[in-house]
Design an enzyme around this catalytic site. Structure first.
Site, PDB file in Angstrom:
ATOM      1  N   HIS A 194      43.461  20.654  41.135  1.00 37.86           N
ATOM      2  CA  HIS A 194      42.483  19.625  41.462  1.00 37.86           C
ATOM      3  C   HIS A 194      41.727  19.108  40.240  1.00 37.86           C
ATOM      4  CE1 HIS A 194      43.332  20.429  45.610  1.00 37.86           C
ATOM      5  NE2 HIS A 194      42.983  21.689  45.485  1.00 37.86           N
TER       6      HIS A 194
ATOM      7  N   ARG B  69      38.971  16.047  46.971  1.00 36.28           N
ATOM      8  CA  ARG B  69      39.223  14.874  47.810  1.00 36.28           C
ATOM      9  C   ARG B  69      39.600  13.623  47.018  1.00 36.28           C
ATOM     10  NH1 ARG B  69      36.451  15.384  52.883  1.00 36.28           N
ATOM     11  NH2 ARG B  69      37.372  13.382  53.402  1.00 36.28           N
TER      12      ARG B  69
ATOM     13  N   LYS C  82      22.771   8.827  42.664  1.00 37.60           N
ATOM     14  CA  LYS C  82      23.701   9.943  42.505  1.00 37.60           C
ATOM     15  C   LYS C  82      24.757   9.654  41.431  1.00 37.60           C
ATOM     16  CE  LYS C  82      24.492  10.674  47.035  1.00 37.60           C
ATOM     17  NZ  LYS C  82      25.051  11.454  48.154  1.00 37.60           N
TER      18      LYS C  82
ATOM     19  N   PRO D 142      27.242  16.428  47.280  1.00 36.49           N
ATOM     20  CA  PRO D 142      26.038  16.667  46.485  1.00 36.49           C
ATOM     21  C   PRO D 142      24.978  15.599  46.747  1.00 36.49           C
ATOM     22  CG  PRO D 142      27.865  15.961  45.073  1.00 36.49           C
ATOM     23  CD  PRO D 142      28.416  16.155  46.447  1.00 36.49           C
ATOM     24  N   GLU D 143      23.731  16.034  46.829  1.00 31.11           N
ATOM     25  CA  GLU D 143      22.609  15.109  46.981  1.00 31.11           C
ATOM     26  C   GLU D 143      21.798  15.141  45.683  1.00 31.11           C
ATOM     27  OE1 GLU D 143      20.688  15.764  50.836  1.00 31.11           O
ATOM     28  OE2 GLU D 143      22.599  16.386  51.679  1.00 31.11           O
TER      29      GLU D 143
ATOM     30  N   ARG E 164      26.561  11.737  61.994  1.00 30.49           N
ATOM     31  CA  ARG E 164      25.984  12.835  61.229  1.00 30.49           C
ATOM     32  C   ARG E 164      25.272  13.769  62.193  1.00 30.49           C
ATOM     33  NH1 ARG E 164      26.629  11.017  55.958  1.00 30.49           N
ATOM     34  NH2 ARG E 164      26.531  13.237  55.536  1.00 30.49           N
TER      35      ARG E 164
END
Ligand SMILES: [Zn+2]
Length: 308
Positions: free
Chosen positions: A126, A145, A72, A2-3, A298
């Site tokens: 999760h 993750r 963030k 997410p940004e 990237r």
């Protein structure tokens, strides 16, 4: 990952939904997700049952006043002298379920952004932390993750959190000025503009998706060295940073990877991407085949005709 627009979407939704909710119970299913105090959260930390008890004790009975964002990081402010900082990292997700949503969804959500992904019952394997409020609504924190974390600390300790001190300016604030942006180039002249935009010390919240989109609008290739950009090009890039981010917030973010909204719905910004995630497709503006370039691990996608 997410940004800014995705984190802002989650923050706005949680702020609206969690205001004045009092915590009735906390279940910690994966101790390593939680942390107490201002110290940097280590990925290999071990959390004792005693710390889990302390984490619960600090939160149970307290009431959430607001949820806001810095870079963030999500910052939950409580009525008591406490705050909770949450970083979603790569794959962290919040789902907030009240009686209305529970009835509508049947308690099942699609946690991956693929039309073929199954709807799964919550909590999933999760899901790591579950908050239940006194009105019986529930907040699930899930993370495939497990790089994300929930950190509880005293309000007076928030200023000591290193992650909050090292961030650059907020791109949607008055503190983010063209001169300040340009000054960040300093002696990092050989860095590419894409990686420069993705550096949180330069400006916060821009990652792989929005750096590609901003550079498409500014007509600058992602691999250009910052030192070789003209003042006019830098101005265009600076101009499009808030334009692109605000558009993405309007569409509730881009659901790529694991990003979902707090009711399990997807953000629709992905449909409006000009280049990100469109390698092997053609430019929506000129029809040229899009290209990609690897920069520091990237990948940037761009139009070789529209961008110079
Ligand atoms: Zn083009």
């Amino acid at each position: 990952m997410p940004e800014l627009p995705e984190v802002q979407t989650v923050v706005s939704e949680l702020n609206r939904k969690l205001k004045n909710k009092k915590i009735k119970s906390v279940q910690v299913l994966t101790p390593k997700i939680i942390s107490i105090g201002p110290n940097t959260v280590s990925n290999v930390r071990s959390v004792s049952p005693k710390q889990v008890q302390q984490f619960k004790k600090m939160l149970i009975g307290d009431t959430i006043l607001s949820v806001r964002r810095r870079a963030k990081m999500l910052i939950f402010d409580f009525k008591g002298p406490l705050s909770m900082l949450v970083h979603l990292k790569m794959t962290g997700q919040f789902i907030y379920e009240d009686a209305k949503l529970r009835k509508k969804s049947g308690g099942k959500y699609r946690i991956l952004n693929k039309p073929t992904a199954p709807f799964v019952k919550f909590p999933t394997k999760h899901t790591h932390v579950i908050f239940t409020f006194t009105d019986n609504s529930t907040l699930y924190f899930s993370d495939v993750r497990k790089f994300g974390y929930l950190k509880v600390l005293k309000d007076t300790e928030v200023d000591q959190v290193k992650e909050l001190q090292t961030f650059g300016p907020e791109p949607l604030s008055k503190e983010f000025t063209f001169q300040g942006f340009k000054d960040k180039i300093g002696n990092r002249k050989s860095v590419s503009i894409k990686l420069f935009l993705m550096d949180p010390k330069v400006v916060t919240g821009i990652g792989n998706i929005y750096s590609d989109e901003i550079l498409f609008h500014a007509k600058v290739r992602p691999d250009r060295k910052v030192s070789k950009l003209t003042n006019a090009e830098l101005k265009e890039i600076f101009k499009y940073i808030p334009i692109v981010l605000k558009q993405a917030i309007k569409y509730k973010g881009s659901s790529v990877g694991d990003f979902v909204r707090t009711d399990g719905q997807w953000g629709s910004m992905g449909k409006h991407h000009w280049v990100y995630g469109r390698y092997k497709e053609t430019c929506k503006s000129c029809g040229t085949d899009l290209k990609r370039v690897t920069l520091g691990g990237r990948t940037g996608t761009y139009c070789p005709n529209c961008q110079e």
